[in-house]
Design a protein around this motif. Structure first.
Motif, PDB file in Angstrom:
ATOM      1  N   ARG A 119     -31.476  49.019 -56.496  1.00  0.00           N
ATOM      2  CA  ARG A 119     -31.831  47.815 -55.733  1.00  0.00           C
ATOM      3  C   ARG A 119     -31.153  46.555 -56.262  1.00  0.00           C
ATOM      4  N   ALA A 120     -30.965  46.467 -57.549  1.00  0.00           N
ATOM      5  CA  ALA A 120     -30.408  45.236 -58.135  1.00  0.00           C
ATOM      6  C   ALA A 120     -28.923  45.376 -58.389  1.00  0.00           C
ATOM      7  N   ASN A 121     -28.202  45.895 -57.404  1.00  0.00           N
ATOM      8  CA  ASN A 121     -26.739  45.952 -57.513  1.00  0.00           C
ATOM      9  C   ASN A 121     -26.131  45.131 -56.390  1.00  0.00           C
ATOM     10  N   MET A 122     -24.891  44.711 -56.572  1.00  0.00           N
ATOM     11  CA  MET A 122     -24.269  43.749 -55.664  1.00  0.00           C
ATOM     12  C   MET A 122     -24.146  44.278 -54.239  1.00  0.00           C
ATOM     13  N   ASP A 123     -23.785  45.554 -54.092  1.00  0.00           N
ATOM     14  CA  ASP A 123     -23.615  46.119 -52.754  1.00  0.00           C
ATOM     15  C   ASP A 123     -24.918  46.078 -51.962  1.00  0.00           C
ATOM     16  N   PHE A 124     -26.001  46.497 -52.603  1.00  0.00           N
ATOM     17  CA  PHE A 124     -27.296  46.508 -51.913  1.00  0.00           C
ATOM     18  C   PHE A 124     -27.734  45.085 -51.582  1.00  0.00           C
ATOM     19  N   ILE A 125     -27.548  44.150 -52.514  1.00  0.00           N
ATOM     20  CA  ILE A 125     -27.982  42.769 -52.298  1.00  0.00           C
ATOM     21  C   ILE A 125     -27.193  42.123 -51.154  1.00  0.00           C
ATOM     22  N   ILE A 126     -25.874  42.365 -51.107  1.00  0.00           N
ATOM     23  CA  ILE A 126     -25.059  41.786 -50.035  1.00  0.00           C
ATOM     24  C   ILE A 126     -25.483  42.337 -48.678  1.00  0.00           C
ATOM     25  N   THR A 127     -25.716  43.649 -48.611  1.00  0.00           N
ATOM     26  CA  THR A 127     -26.158  44.264 -47.353  1.00  0.00           C
ATOM     27  C   THR A 127     -27.513  43.710 -46.925  1.00  0.00           C
ATOM     28  N   ALA A 128     -28.440  43.618 -47.874  1.00  0.00           N
ATOM     29  CA  ALA A 128     -29.778  43.108 -47.561  1.00  0.00           C
ATOM     30  C   ALA A 128     -29.732  41.646 -47.134  1.00  0.00           C
ATOM     31  N   THR A 129     -28.851  40.869 -47.755  1.00  0.00           N
ATOM     32  CA  THR A 129     -28.715  39.458 -47.382  1.00  0.00           C
ATOM     33  C   THR A 129     -28.187  39.318 -45.966  1.00  0.00           C
ATOM     34  N   ARG A 130     -27.201  40.126 -45.613  1.00  0.00           N
ATOM     35  CA  ARG A 130     -26.667  40.098 -44.237  1.00  0.00           C
ATOM     36  C   ARG A 130     -27.763  40.447 -43.237  1.00  0.00           C
ATOM     37  N   GLU A 131     -28.547  41.459 -43.541  1.00  0.00           N
ATOM     38  CA  GLU A 131     -29.642  41.842 -42.646  1.00  0.00           C
ATOM     39  C   GLU A 131     -30.660  40.716 -42.520  1.00  0.00           C
ATOM     40  N   HIS A 132     -30.957  40.061 -43.633  1.00  0.00           N
ATOM     41  CA  HIS A 132     -31.934  38.965 -43.642  1.00  0.00           C
ATOM     42  C   HIS A 132     -31.432  37.791 -42.794  1.00  0.00           C
TER      43      HIS A 132
END
Length: 231
Positions: free
Chosen positions: A28-41
């Motif tokens: 969960r705390a990796n850059m790929d997941f965070i970027i994807t989650a931010t785009r979705e948000h």
């Protein structure tokens, strides 16, 4: 504000990299997941806000017309329903009667954030001096011309404040999308809470707060740019 938010993100990144992460935290705390989650948000936030504008502004204009006085109280009461129901309850209702995923969450956000835009549209139009409107009518302007050239420009500052409020509301409420498989940054926060991972709780909370502050800042800039000159 941008410099402050960048400093917060940099400090968060440095702190996370200094920790020893387990498998759940690494997922969960990796850059790929965070970027994807931010785009979705962001997609949830802006899609729902755009739909709110398409609904609330025309309805707000309509409800300020003299012929609509009789339907104004019940119409506003309908928009109040979304705010009266707790946000998690609203999300659950849409998931049960519709489906899981992106669009049910968008619908819940629209219902939750429509009232501020509606209210501010109505207040902005109602605060226009009646003498100004009467003078315009006396000069031969049509009702449509008075609305588009006088009432709307004078109401823009108040309307923009309502839109800014709706954006910030949607950023925070979009964190609940994870409960109905709608994506977003809430997934980091919820996994942290459910799995007892304090690091993920902090990462999720900070990222959502930074995004909310950034969008509020950008909305403030847009408010200054779009405000008619002289107001």
């Amino acid at each position: 504000m941008p410099a402050f938010l960048a400093a917060v993100l940099l400090a968060l990144w440095a702190w996370v990299n200094a920790q020893t992460l387990d498998s759940i935290e690494r997922r969960r705390a990796n850059m790929d997941f965070i970027i994807t989650a931010t785009r979705e948000h962001i997609a949830l936030t802006f899609t729902s806000t755009l739909i709110v504008l398409m609904i609330s502004i025309p309805v707000g204009i309509m409800l300020t017309r003299p012929w609509a006085r009789g339907i104004t109280p019940p119409a506003v009461a309908v928009f109040n329903i979304g705010v009266a129901i707790p946000s998690i309850g609203l999300v659950t209702i849409f998931a049960l009667v519709w489906d899981l995923g992106f669009w049910p969450m968008v619908a819940a956000l629209v219902a939750y954030a429509a009232l501020p835009v509606l209210r501010n549209t109505m207040v902005g139009l109602q605060q226009v001096d009646a003498a100004v409107i009467e003078s315009a009518r006396g000069m031969g302007m049509t009702k449509r011309a008075v609305l588009t050239k006088i009432e709307m420009p004078l109401a823009v500052p108040v309307m923009l404040a309502g839109i800014r409020t709706a954006l910030v509301i949607n950023v925070g409420t979009a964190a609940l999308a994870t409960f109905i498989a709608g994506g977003g940054l809430g997934g980091i926060l919820v996994v942290g809470i459910s799995q007892g991972r304090q690091l993920l709780v902090i990462v999720g909370a900070v990222l959502i707060a930074v995004l909310a502050l950034l969008i509020d800042y950008l909305a403030g800039l847009a408010e200054d740019v779009l405000r008619p000159r002289g107001l």
